[in-house]
Write a protein that holds these residues in place. Structure first.
Motif, PDB file in Angstrom:
ATOM      1  N   PRO A 190      -1.577   3.322   6.763  1.00  0.00           N
ATOM      2  CA  PRO A 190      -0.534   3.542   5.747  1.00  0.00           C
ATOM      3  C   PRO A 190       0.596   2.515   5.872  1.00  0.00           C
ATOM      4  O   PRO A 190       1.728   2.846   6.210  1.00  0.00           O
ATOM      5  N   GLY A 191       0.267   1.260   5.641  1.00  0.00           N
ATOM      6  CA  GLY A 191       1.249   0.183   5.717  1.00  0.00           C
ATOM      7  C   GLY A 191       1.147  -0.586   7.021  1.00  0.00           C
ATOM      8  O   GLY A 191       0.809  -0.034   8.072  1.00  0.00           O
ATOM      9  N   ALA A 192       1.429  -1.884   6.950  1.00  0.00           N
ATOM     10  CA  ALA A 192       1.410  -2.700   8.161  1.00  0.00           C
ATOM     11  C   ALA A 192       2.460  -2.231   9.168  1.00  0.00           C
ATOM     12  O   ALA A 192       2.272  -2.360  10.379  1.00  0.00           O
ATOM     13  N   VAL A 235      -5.036  -9.315  14.020  1.00  0.00           N
ATOM     14  CA  VAL A 235      -4.454  -9.905  12.816  1.00  0.00           C
ATOM     15  C   VAL A 235      -4.064  -8.770  11.879  1.00  0.00           C
ATOM     16  O   VAL A 235      -4.878  -7.875  11.598  1.00  0.00           O
ATOM     17  N   LEU A 236      -2.824  -8.804  11.394  1.00  0.00           N
ATOM     18  CA  LEU A 236      -2.320  -7.784  10.484  1.00  0.00           C
ATOM     19  C   LEU A 236      -2.279  -8.321   9.060  1.00  0.00           C
ATOM     20  O   LEU A 236      -1.919  -9.479   8.826  1.00  0.00           O
ATOM     21  N   LYS A 237      -2.622  -7.468   8.117  1.00  0.00           N
ATOM     22  CA  LYS A 237      -2.550  -7.799   6.702  1.00  0.00           C
ATOM     23  C   LYS A 237      -1.759  -6.717   5.974  1.00  0.00           C
ATOM     24  O   LYS A 237      -1.915  -5.529   6.253  1.00  0.00           O
ATOM     25  N   SER A 238      -0.915  -7.152   5.047  1.00  0.00           N
ATOM     26  CA  SER A 238      -0.135  -6.222   4.240  1.00  0.00           C
ATOM     27  C   SER A 238      -0.630  -6.259   2.809  1.00  0.00           C
ATOM     28  O   SER A 238      -0.814  -7.336   2.232  1.00  0.00           O
ATOM     29  N   PHE A 239      -0.833  -5.111   2.219  1.00  0.00           N
ATOM     30  CA  PHE A 239      -1.274  -5.049   0.828  1.00  0.00           C
ATOM     31  C   PHE A 239      -0.096  -5.116  -0.142  1.00  0.00           C
ATOM     32  O   PHE A 239      -0.252  -5.520  -1.285  1.00  0.00           O
ATOM     33  N   GLY A 240       1.086  -4.733   0.314  1.00  0.00           N
ATOM     34  CA  GLY A 240       2.219  -4.595  -0.595  1.00  0.00           C
ATOM     35  C   GLY A 240       2.789  -5.891  -1.112  1.00  0.00           C
ATOM     36  O   GLY A 240       3.372  -5.929  -2.195  1.00  0.00           O
ATOM     37  N   LEU A 246       2.503   1.666  -2.376  1.00  0.00           N
ATOM     38  CA  LEU A 246       1.196   2.256  -2.075  1.00  0.00           C
ATOM     39  C   LEU A 246       1.035   2.535  -0.588  1.00  0.00           C
ATOM     40  O   LEU A 246       0.271   3.417  -0.195  1.00  0.00           O
ATOM     41  N   ARG A 247       1.758   1.761   0.250  1.00  0.00           N
ATOM     42  CA  ARG A 247       1.693   1.877   1.706  1.00  0.00           C
ATOM     43  C   ARG A 247       0.257   1.706   2.201  1.00  0.00           C
ATOM     44  O   ARG A 247      -0.430   2.651   2.552  1.00  0.00           O
ATOM     45  N   LEU A 248      -0.167   0.449   2.222  1.00  0.00           N
ATOM     46  CA  LEU A 248      -1.499   0.119   2.700  1.00  0.00           C
ATOM     47  C   LEU A 248      -1.428  -1.165   3.510  1.00  0.00           C
ATOM     48  O   LEU A 248      -0.856  -2.161   3.060  1.00  0.00           O
TER      49      LEU A 248
END
Length: 311
Positions: free
Chosen positions: A79-81, A175-180, A188-190
């Protein structure tokens, strides 16, 4: 850096100080794409049923293809990075971590909260925000040398050619990815973590069951499968970032860095610039560590006139 949380946004405070209706303000204090992905209609059961395995598998498969995730790495949707950033420091024995700044300060806050110390020389752990927020610095694979390494690619989807996701299969590297940001759907918090299976398993346990909502699973999969939208969006963002640079430099600002989602400028007095822009209903980002740096996101296509007037 002190670890104090300082972020963009905060439009409520700007409204309280300067007045005006929320929809009349142009919020350029974040780096969120102002033309979000068109989510379309969702299946009714995305709202009413617990997220099922098929929906999760579709999202993970789409993420693997979109980011070209190496075969030996696993992926976790969250639910979000920020939820991942808060948990990652607790997955390794505490020690010293290297977090070159200025950068996104949630990383330092999370490591400090987990009992770590921040050091400029640590080789045990490191954080690389790639590209960096706010100056857009890009990291090289050869610079990722710590045994526990967090590579935050929240703003890297404008530059897929520069991604370091190939390192995600290495032990201790995530590795982190943010959808927002790139897709413009911050509400959306992904977010995603990409790493060796053992690390992803530990993160999965910390999040508990059903961490991502049904609507987020459906929208995320749909967007990640839409390569044509991504290509068109990258072209538009590149053009708009150049347009913003032209507008600001014509008024005396100097480009100090940034990405195609936000631009960093050096000005004579950042607080005065923020105040002047606010008088025109434009909210910008300044920083506690600098009196001369101003960051601006991109206006929506129909809001450039408001920025021009405020300038």
């Amino acid at each position: 850096m002190s670890g104090a949380r300082d972020h963009g946004g905060g439009l409520d405070a700007a409204i309280a100080r300067h007045g005006g209706a929320r929809d009349g303000w142009l919020d350029l204090s974040t780096g969120i794409n102002p033309v979000p992905y068109p989510v379309g209609a969702l299946p009714f059961d995305a709202w009413t049923a617990l997220p099922d395995r098929a929906a999760q598998d579709r999202l993970i498969a789409a993420a693997r293809r979109f980011w070209r995730v190496p075969e030996g790495a696993a992926i976790l949707a969250a639910p979000g990075a920020s939820a991942l950033i808060a948990r990652l420091p607790r997955l390794a024995p505490t020690g010293a971590v290297r977090i070159p700044g200025p950068t996104y300060n949630e990383h330092e806050a999370a490591f400090l909260a987990a009992g770590w110390k921040v050091s400029t020389r640590s080789s045990k752990a490191q954080v690389a925000v790639h590209p960096n927020n706010p100056d857009g610095r890009m990291w090289q694979a050869s610079e990722i040398t710590a045994g526990f390494a967090v590579i935050d690619e929240s703003f890297c989807d404008t530059r897929p050619d520069a991604s370091l996701v190939a390192l995600a299969g290495r032990p201790g590297t995530v590795v982190l990815k943010s959808f927002g940001k790139f897709w413009g759907l911050a509400g959306l918090r992904l977010g995603f973590a990409i790493a060796e299976p053992a690390l992803i398993e530990a993160l999965t346990e910390s999040l508990g069951p059903w961490p991502v909502s049904g609507p987020a699973l459906a929208i995320g999969a749909r967007a990640l499968e839409d390569q044509a939208w991504a290509r068109t969006t990258r072209e538009r963002l590149r053009t708009d970032a150049a347009r913003l640079d032209t507008m600001l430099t014509a008024r005396g600002a100097r480009v100090a860095g940034g990405t195609d989602l936000f631009r960093l400028y050096e000005v004579d007095d950042a607080a005065a610039w923020q105040e002047r822009l606010a008088q025109g209903g434009v909210w910008s980002r300044i920083f506690p560590w600098s009196a001369t740096h101003l960051r601006l996101g991109l206006p929506a296509p129909d809001r450039w006139g408001q920025l021009k007037a405020a300038l």
